[in-house]
Motif scaffolding. Structure first.
Motif, short mmCIF file in Angstrom:
data_model
loop_
_atom_site.label_atom_id
_atom_site.label_comp_id
_atom_site.label_asym_id
_atom_site.label_seq_id
_atom_site.Cartn_x
_atom_site.Cartn_y
_atom_site.Cartn_z
N VAL A 242 0.86 -1.19 0.00
CA VAL A 242 0.00 0.00 0.00
C VAL A 242 0.89 1.24 0.00
O VAL A 242 1.69 1.43 0.93
N PRO A 243 0.80 2.10 -1.04
CA PRO A 243 1.56 3.35 -1.00
C PRO A 243 1.00 4.27 0.09
O PRO A 243 -0.21 4.48 0.16
N ILE A 244 1.89 4.77 0.95
CA ILE A 244 1.43 5.53 2.12
C ILE A 244 1.27 7.02 1.80
O ILE A 244 0.38 7.69 2.33
N ALA A 245 2.14 7.56 0.95
CA ALA A 245 2.03 8.98 0.61
C ALA A 245 0.85 9.20 -0.32
O ALA A 245 0.43 8.31 -1.06
N GLY A 246 0.29 10.41 -0.27
CA GLY A 246 -0.84 10.74 -1.15
C GLY A 246 -1.71 11.80 -0.51
O GLY A 246 -1.43 12.28 0.58
N THR A 247 -2.76 12.17 -1.23
CA THR A 247 -3.69 13.17 -0.71
C THR A 247 -4.98 12.48 -0.33
O THR A 247 -5.58 11.75 -1.12
N PHE A 248 -5.39 12.69 0.92
CA PHE A 248 -6.58 12.04 1.46
C PHE A 248 -7.48 13.14 2.03
O PHE A 248 -7.17 13.70 3.08
N GLY A 249 -8.53 13.46 1.33
CA GLY A 249 -9.37 14.56 1.76
C GLY A 249 -8.57 15.86 1.73
O GLY A 249 -7.95 16.19 0.72
N THR A 250 -8.53 16.54 2.88
CA THR A 250 -7.84 17.83 2.93
C THR A 250 -6.37 17.69 3.28
O THR A 250 -5.64 18.68 3.36
N VAL A 251 -5.92 16.46 3.54
CA VAL A 251 -4.57 16.26 4.05
C VAL A 251 -3.69 15.56 3.01
O VAL A 251 -4.08 14.53 2.47
N THR A 252 -2.52 16.13 2.77
CA THR A 252 -1.55 15.48 1.89
C THR A 252 -0.43 14.90 2.75
O THR A 252 0.20 15.61 3.52
N VAL A 253 -0.22 13.60 2.62
CA VAL A 253 0.86 12.91 3.33
C VAL A 253 2.07 12.86 2.40
O VAL A 253 2.03 12.22 1.35
#
Lengths: 281, 247
Positions: A242-253
Motif C-alpha cells: 500500500v503506498p502511504i504517501a498521497g492526498t486524502f481529503g484535505t490532508v496530503t501525506v
C-alpha cells in the motif's frame, strides 16, 4: 487479564494446578494477600512463564530471543549508569540528568524483568557487566562520557536500535502471549526514550540536530557515519504493497511523513552488527 | 481495571454455570493439558470482554472477528486520532493557539502520520469487512486552548500505545496474523514517539513518567473493552467489540 481469575478457572479443571506450579505455590498465596489490581498489573510476565513451565511449553527459541533482548538492555543499562554519573561534568543541564536517570531506571528494570523471565522459563540469562562494553565504539566516540553531544548521540543510537530490535522479534514470541505482551510493552518504552533523546538533541543549541522525535527517511540526524545501519531501511513509503504517501481529503501525506509514520524492524543479525563495536566479549 | 475486575466478580456465578467442572473434566480428558489451558484462558478473558461496561456489546458498529476484527479495532482508533489532529491543525485559531512554530510543526506531523495510519488500514482491510467511517465527537475539547488540546492528545496517544500493546497477542500466530503483528508493531512505536513528544510539550521530561510506565519499566497494555470505554466519549457511534478475539 485478571490473573487470579485465570488461576481460579484452571483450578476448576486441574485441581493440582498449584502443585504443578509447586515451589511457586507460596508466591500465589502471597499474591492473594494483595489487592487484585496489584497482582493483575505486576504479575503477567512471571505468571505466563510459570504456566509455560508447568505445562512443558518452554521454548528454547523464546529464551534465545529474551537473551538477545537482555544483551541490548544490559548495553543500555550500563551506558546510562555511567552517563548519569558523568553527565553534569559533560555539560548536561539538570533537566537532562533527570531524563537520563529516568531512562536508566527503566533499562535496569528491563534487565531485571528479562533475567527473571529467562530463569523462570528454565533458561540461563546472559551475565554481562560494564567490563563487557566499550561505549567509545572502539575509539570512534572517544568523548562519549565527557562531551554532552557525544553522550546523547550514543544514547540515540541505542534507543533507535532498541526499538527496531524488539520490533523484529515480536513474531518470534507469538507462542507465549505473556512474553509477547511484555516485549511489546518494553518496545514502546524504548520508543518513548528514543523520542525524548531525539528531542534533546534537537533542542540543545550546541547540538541543534536537524531531526524530529520520529525518523525521517533514513536520516541519521547528525550521528557519526558508522551508525548508518541503524537507519537504513527506515525510508519505506510503501507498507504491505500500500503506498502511504498521497492526498486524502484535505490532508496530503508527503513521502517524508509516510516514512516517519512507520518504524521498521531489524533482524537479530542486523542488530548485532550495529552494536558489535560497543561490545567486548 | 478495578471496574472490570468488579464486574468479573459479579459475573462469577454466570461463568460457573456455563463451565461446570464436570464438563471441563470431560473436555480435558480428550484435549490434553495444553489445549485445555488455551480454552481456560479464553474463558477467563471472556469475563473481561463480554462485560466491558460500555453497554455496546450487541449493537452498533461491529468490528467483526479474527484478524480482520483486530484490524478494524485499530482502524477505529486511527480514525479517531486522525480526525482529532485534522480538526486541531485545521482550526481557524491554530496559529494563535499554538504560537510556537515548532509546536505547530509537531502537531502537523502527527496529523499526517495518523492520516497515513488510517488510510493504510483502510486499504489493508477488505471493503466488505471494513467498518464505516466513524463520527467523532470532540465537543468536550476546547480547540482554542493549547493545554486542552495537548491533554486530549496525550490521552489519545497513551491510549493508542496501550491499545496496540494489548492487541498484539490477539492476532493469529501464523500467516497473515504474523504480518499484521509486524505492521502493528511498525505503527505502535510511532504512536509511542508521539506520546512522548506530546507529554514533553506539556511538561518537558514527562515522556515516560510513572503515570504511564510501571516499576518494571513496562508501558501500559489494555484490552479492547478498556480502550473503547475510554474512547467512547469521543465517538458518536456505538462500537461492538464482542466478536473480537480475546487472546
Amino acid at each position: 487479564m485478571n490473573i487470579l481469575n485465570i488461576i481460579t478457572e484452571i483450578q476448576k479443571v486441574d485441581p493440582e494446578v498449584f502443585d504443578r506450579l509447586d515451589s511457586r505455590r507460596k508466591v500465589f498465596q502471597h499474591f492473594a494477600g494483595f489487592g487484585k489490581k496489584l497482582a493483575a498489573t505486576a504479575v503477567p510476565l512471571a505468571f505466563g512463564s510459570m504456566l509455560n513451565k508447568a505445562y512443558g511449553q518452554t521454548s528454547a527459541d523464546i529464551v534465545g530471543v529474551l537473551n538477545f533482548a537482555l544483551t541490548l538492555e544490559h548495553l543500555e543499562a550500563e551506558f546510562y549508569k555511567q552517563a548519569v554519573t558523568a553527565a553534569p561534568a559533560a555539560g548536561a543541564p539538570a533537566i537532562a540528568v533527570t531524563a537520563l536517570t529516568t531512562i536508566r531506571d527503566h533499562e535496569v528494570a528491563h534487565v531485571n524483568a528479562l533475567r527473571s523471565t529467562i530463569t523462570s522459563l528454565g533458561g540461563t540469562p546472559v551475565a554481562l557487566t560494564a567490563a563487557n562494553f566499550d561505549f567509545t565504539a572502539k575509539g570512534a566516540v572517544p568523548t562519549v562520557f565527557t562531551n554532552y553531544g557525544s553522550m546523547l548521540a550514543v544514547a540515540q543510537a541505542f534507543e533507535d536500535t532498541g526499538v527496531r530490535a524488539y520490533k523484529g522479534q515480536a513474531g518470534n514470541l507469538v507462542s507465549n502471549n505473556a512474553v509477547l505482551e511484555a516485549a511489546l510493552r518494553i518496545h514502546s518504552v524504548e520508543a518513548r526514550h528514543a523520542a525524548h533523546i531525539r528531542r534533546m538533541r534537537r533542542d540543545t543549541p550546541a547540538i541543534a540536530a536537524q531531526q524530529k522525535p520520529w525518523i525521517t527517511m533514513k536520516d541519521r540526524g547528525g550521528l557519526p557515519a558508522f551508525t548508518q545501519g541503524i537507519y537504513d531501511g527506515e525510508e519505506l513509503t510503501t507498507q504491505a504493497n500500500v503506498p502511504i504517501a498521497g492526498t486524502f481529503g484535505t490532508v496530503t501525506v508527503s513521502a517524508n511523513a509516510a516514512s516517519e509514520a512507520f518504524d521498521e524492524p531489524l533482524t537479530r543479525e542486523q542488530v548485532l552488527a550495529i552494536v558489535q563495536p560497543f561490545i567486548r566479549m | 481495571m478495578s471496574k472490570i475486575i468488579k464486574q468479573n466478580e459479579n459475573d462469577a456465578g454466570v461463568i460457573k454455570a456455563i463451565t461446570t467442572p464436570m464438563q471441563r473434566r470431560i473436555f480435558f480428558k480428550y484435549a490434553g493439558a495444553g489445549a485445555a489451558l488455551s480454552t481456560l484462558l479464553l474463558v477467563s478473558c471472556d469475563d473481561d470482554d463480554d462485560n466491558g461496561g460500555s453497554g455496546s456489546t450487541n449493537s452498533g458498529v461491529d468490528l467483526g472477528s479474527a484478524d480482520v476484527g483486530v484490524l478494524n479495532y485499530a482502524y477505529a482508533l486511527e480514525q479517531l486520532e486522525a480526525a482529532f489532529y485534522t480538526m486541531v491543525v485545521g482550526h481557524s485559531a491554530f496559529n494563535t493557539t499554538f504560537s510556537n512554530a515548532l509546536e505547530r510543526s509537531v502537531l502537523t506531523d502527527i496529523r499526517d502520520h495518523e492520516v497515513a495510519h488510517r488510510e493504510f488500514l483502510k486499504a489493508a482491510i477488505p471493503a466488505n469487512s471494513r467498518i464505516k467511517d466513524l463520527t467523532p465527537d470532540f465537543s468536550s475539547i476546547n480547540l482554542s486552548d493549547r493545554t486542552a488540546v495537548l491533554n486530549a492528545a496525550k490521552t489519545f496517544e497513551d491510549l493508542g500505545v496501550a491499545a496496540y500493546n494489548g492487541a498484539g497477542k490477539l492476532f493469529t500466530n501464523s500467516g497473515a496474523g504474523l504480518t499484521y503483528l509486524t505492521l502493528a508493531g511498525k505503527i505502535v512505536s510511532v504512536e509511542a514517539r508521539h506520546a512522548a513528544e506530546i507529554r514533553d510539550l506539556i511538561s518537558n521530561g514527562s515522556f515516560a513518567d510513572n503515570t504511564v510506565i510501571d516499576n518494571m519499566g513496562f508501558d501500559k497494555a489494555l484490552m479492547p473493552n478498556e480502550v473503547l470505554t475510554a474512547a467512547k466519549p469521543f465517538i458518536k457511534d456505538t462500537i461492538n467489540f464482542s466478536n473480537l478475539p480475546t487472546q
